[in-house]
Write an enzyme that holds these catalytic residues in place. Structure first.
Site, PDB file in Angstrom:
ATOM      1  N   HIS A  27       0.808  -1.211   0.000  1.00  0.00           N
ATOM      2  CA  HIS A  27       0.000   0.000   0.000  1.00  0.00           C
ATOM      3  C   HIS A  27       0.852   1.276   0.000  1.00  0.00           C
ATOM      4  O   HIS A  27       1.588   1.552   0.958  1.00  0.00           O
ATOM      5  CB  HIS A  27      -0.914  -0.032   1.226  1.00  0.00           C
ATOM      6  CG  HIS A  27      -1.880   1.101   1.320  1.00  0.00           C
ATOM      7  ND1 HIS A  27      -1.544   2.330   1.818  1.00  0.00           N
ATOM      8  CD2 HIS A  27      -3.194   1.181   0.960  1.00  0.00           C
ATOM      9  CE1 HIS A  27      -2.591   3.129   1.780  1.00  0.00           C
ATOM     10  NE2 HIS A  27      -3.614   2.456   1.260  1.00  0.00           N
ATOM     11  N   ASP A  28       0.780   2.024  -1.113  1.00  0.00           N
ATOM     12  CA  ASP A  28       1.299   3.405  -1.196  1.00  0.00           C
ATOM     13  C   ASP A  28       2.784   3.561  -0.896  1.00  0.00           C
ATOM     14  O   ASP A  28       3.212   4.608  -0.380  1.00  0.00           O
ATOM     15  CB  ASP A  28       0.511   4.323  -0.262  1.00  0.00           C
ATOM     16  CG  ASP A  28      -0.890   4.622  -0.765  1.00  0.00           C
ATOM     17  OD1 ASP A  28      -1.303   4.017  -1.770  1.00  0.00           O
ATOM     18  OD2 ASP A  28      -1.574   5.453  -0.146  1.00  0.00           O
TER      19      ASP A  28
ATOM     20  N   LYS B  90      -4.573   4.773  -7.160  1.00  0.00           N
ATOM     21  CA  LYS B  90      -5.128   5.081  -5.833  1.00  0.00           C
ATOM     22  C   LYS B  90      -5.766   6.466  -5.850  1.00  0.00           C
ATOM     23  O   LYS B  90      -5.101   7.467  -6.090  1.00  0.00           O
ATOM     24  CB  LYS B  90      -3.994   5.035  -4.806  1.00  0.00           C
ATOM     25  CG  LYS B  90      -4.458   5.195  -3.368  1.00  0.00           C
ATOM     26  CD  LYS B  90      -5.029   3.891  -2.850  1.00  0.00           C
ATOM     27  CE  LYS B  90      -5.403   3.998  -1.377  1.00  0.00           C
ATOM     28  NZ  LYS B  90      -4.381   4.604  -0.527  1.00  0.00           N
TER      29      LYS B  90
END
Length: 288
Positions: A36-37, A123
């Site tokens: 994630h990210d 995202k």
């Protein structure tokens, strides 16, 4: 409104894991990994030589390596470098212009660069499921468990876990493969998920699990052969196209689990049941 410089803190360990309400078993053949990210823009807020983020990156590297060995799909989230005001909407109010001010920092960090088999999701909001096909992709691959790691714990990571739960996907939050603004924020995210929306585990709970089973061996072999849907456990794998290169690939995976067998042994019993007998015997000898 932007993120301030982030200080190091001691990562939670197994003794810090809150009491989980659920006791879901981790099932590799039903799981996917979400990184994630982990983009340069977000990582830079931790500064240079920050031991917290260095340890988190290493743990994610280990998780990804484990997933590759066990044919677990790997997904990434990454904000785009171009975002209109309409796309960012309320994010502008909360965080300012964010990443689009620094488009050169949009890339996922080199230590975790996606390979050709990984899927990078655009995202748009805190949750990886928002305006993305993640749920549909997992459903198409018959995956209903999601291992979640990355940054930031109490924002996108936590919201993604909640959204997974809402989509009937079991989230596993990897406590020591997540970084946050502070230890307080980090522990808050773990506590919330453990009480309301998932299971919290440590990296070693995943990568050190003993996955030797006939069903696991079968799931590793099927992508390497032809007409896999017709394969019975006693069928000769050579007749289904399993070649020596594929056998060596399988041996490499098993060796990473500490299970050492020879090519000659496998060549003498080229079936699911044959491989299972050889591997289970090797595993028993290893653990004597």
């Amino acid at each position: 409104m932007s993120i301030k410089s982030l200080e190091a803190y001691k990562l939670p360990s197994s003794i810090d894991i809150p009491q989980n309400k659920v006791s879901w078993d981790f099932k590799p053949n039903q799981s996917a990994l979400l990184i994630h990210d982990m983009q340069e823009y977000f990582i830079e807020f931790y500064g240079q030589n920050n031991p917290l983020i260095e340890q988190v990156i290493q743990h994610i590297v280990e998780l990804k390596s484990f997933c590759k060995v066990h044919n677990i799909p790997v997904y990434y989230t990454a904000q785009p470098k171009e975002q209109s005001d309409e796309d960012r909407a309320l994010l502008n109010d909360m965080w300012g212009k964010g990443l689009p001010q620094y488009p050169e920092k949009q890339s996922i960090i080199s230590e975790l660069a996606p390979d050709e088999h990984d899927i990078v999701l655009t995202k748009w909001r805190y949750s990886a499921f928002c305006r993305s096909p993640l749920a549909e992709m997992m459903q198409s691959q018959n995956r209903n468990q999601l291992l979640i790691c990355g940054i930031y714990g109490h924002i996108g990571v936590m919201q993604t876990a909640v959204d997974a739960f809402m989509n009937d996907i079991k989230p596993f939050l990897i406590a020591d493969a997540i970084a946050d603004f502070s230890l307080e924020d980090h522990l808050m995210a773990l506590k919330y998920i453990s009480k309301n929306a998932g299971r919290v585990v440590c990296k070693d709970d995943i990568v050190n699990i003993n996955l030797l089973s006939k069903s696991t061996i079968r799931s590793q072999i099927l992508p390497l052969i032809e007409d896999a849907e017709d394969l019975d456990d006693d069928d000769n794998l050579i007749d289904f196209g399993l070649d020596s290169v594929s056998v060596m690939t399988l041996m490499s995976k098993w060796q990473k689990q500490g299970i050492n067998v020879t090519f000659v042994e496998l060549a003498k019993s080229p079936s699911i049941n044959g491989f299972w007998a050889i591997l289970s015997n090797a595993n028993q000898q290893q653990n004597v």
